[in-house]
Design a protein around this motif. Structure first.
Motif, PDB file in Angstrom:
ATOM      1  N   VAL A  63       1.592  19.032 147.473  1.00 34.05           N
ATOM      2  CA  VAL A  63       1.370  18.235 148.679  1.00 34.05           C
ATOM      3  C   VAL A  63       1.137  16.785 148.271  1.00 34.05           C
ATOM      4  O   VAL A  63       0.081  16.439 147.738  1.00 34.05           O
ATOM      5  CB  VAL A  63       0.156  18.758 149.474  1.00 34.05           C
ATOM      6  CG1 VAL A  63      -0.075  17.908 150.724  1.00 34.05           C
ATOM      7  CG2 VAL A  63       0.352  20.220 149.857  1.00 34.05           C
ATOM      8  N   ASP A  64       2.151  15.952 148.481  1.00 38.02           N
ATOM      9  CA  ASP A  64       2.047  14.524 148.167  1.00 38.02           C
ATOM     10  C   ASP A  64       1.571  14.284 146.731  1.00 38.02           C
ATOM     11  O   ASP A  64       0.769  13.371 146.465  1.00 38.02           O
ATOM     12  CB  ASP A  64       1.117  13.818 149.166  1.00 38.02           C
ATOM     13  CG  ASP A  64       1.618  13.942 150.602  1.00 38.02           C
ATOM     14  OD1 ASP A  64       2.823  13.717 150.824  1.00 38.02           O
ATOM     15  OD2 ASP A  64       0.819  14.270 151.491  1.00 38.02           O
ATOM     16  N   GLY A  86       4.073  18.039 151.857  1.00 42.43           N
ATOM     17  CA  GLY A  86       3.219  17.011 152.425  1.00 42.43           C
ATOM     18  C   GLY A  86       3.984  16.051 153.321  1.00 42.43           C
ATOM     19  O   GLY A  86       4.905  16.444 154.030  1.00 42.43           O
ATOM     20  N   PRO A 142      -1.927  21.282 154.975  1.00 42.61           N
ATOM     21  CA  PRO A 142      -0.653  21.202 155.688  1.00 42.61           C
ATOM     22  C   PRO A 142      -0.064  22.582 155.920  1.00 42.61           C
ATOM     23  O   PRO A 142      -0.444  23.551 155.269  1.00 42.61           O
ATOM     24  CB  PRO A 142       0.220  20.371 154.749  1.00 42.61           C
ATOM     25  CG  PRO A 142      -0.334  20.651 153.410  1.00 42.61           C
ATOM     26  CD  PRO A 142      -1.824  20.791 153.607  1.00 42.61           C
TER      27      PRO A 142
END
Length: 217
Positions: A63-64, A86, A142
């Motif tokens: 995620v990111d 993400g 998320p």
């Protein structure tokens, strides 16, 4: 196609992985996101990665994540695919794909038709689009957190390779496949007996139901 592709995500122990392989799933997903109850360490990733090698396709979900984080994950797990779950931009997806030279799955949160349409921006840079229920605006994690979005939004969708996710379980996956014609499905919480803990019987039941539901391919 021979049948629907099945991904079991959020595996964190050897028994969970072995159950996924025994059930005949195509992909095993491993989560690298500390806020998730399914997060695994790099040490665990090395252990599970060795067991999974050449037995099932390994997917690293992040995620990111920045480049240094991804470098460490790829070195530990040796994934077959990277899943970006993400707020990664089109440019970031392209950069990750170029850096690691691995197929990339990009998750798209869906709440309405506009979200499905917006996925077109990623089509040229992502190998697979994963459509998941859009999380609440202030959600810590998320993804759809086990919730279903309106499958009618995906009916007839045929723009490249894609996966259906969000609230799937052994009882509804066949209907989801019937309505959407999805070529692939992804499940995590729908095969758990408690948050973060997979149930071996549910994994087997999900794979069997998906294979039956995807028999029209």
């Amino acid at each position: 196609m021979a049948g629907v592709i099945v991904k079991i995500c959020g595996l964190s122990t050897l028994p969970m992985l072995e159950a996924t392989i025994a059930a005949g799933a195509d992909m095993a997903g491993f989560v690298f996101f500390e806020k998730s109850p399914r997060h695994i360490t790099l040490e665990t990733a090395r252990e599970l990665g060795r067991v999974a090698q050449e037995r099932i396709r390994k997917v690293a979900l992040t995620v990111d994540a920045d480049d240094s984080t991804l470098d460490a994950i790829v070195a530990a797990l040796a994934p077959d695919l990277l899943q970006l779950h993400g707020r990664e931009t089109r440019e970031r997806v392209a950069a990750v794909k170029a850096r690691f030279r691995l197929p990339v799955i990009k998750a798209i949160g869906v709440a309405g038709a506009a979200d499905v349409s917006s996925a077109a921006a990623f089509r040229e840079v992502a190998d697979i689009l994963l459509f998941d229920a859009k999380p609440a605006p202030n959600a810590a994690v998320p993804g759809g957190a086990g919730t279903v979005f309106d499958w009618e939004l995906m009916r007839g969708y045929s723009s490249g390779d894609w996966m259906l996710s969000g609230g799937l379980d052994p009882a509804n996956v066949a209907e989801a496949l019937r309505l959407t014609g999805a070529p692939a499905v992804d499940v995590s919480s729908g095969v758990e007996r408690e948050r973060g803990v997979k149930d071996e019987a549910k994994i087997a039941a999900f794979v069997a139901a998906a294979r039956k539901g995807g028999a029209f391919f």
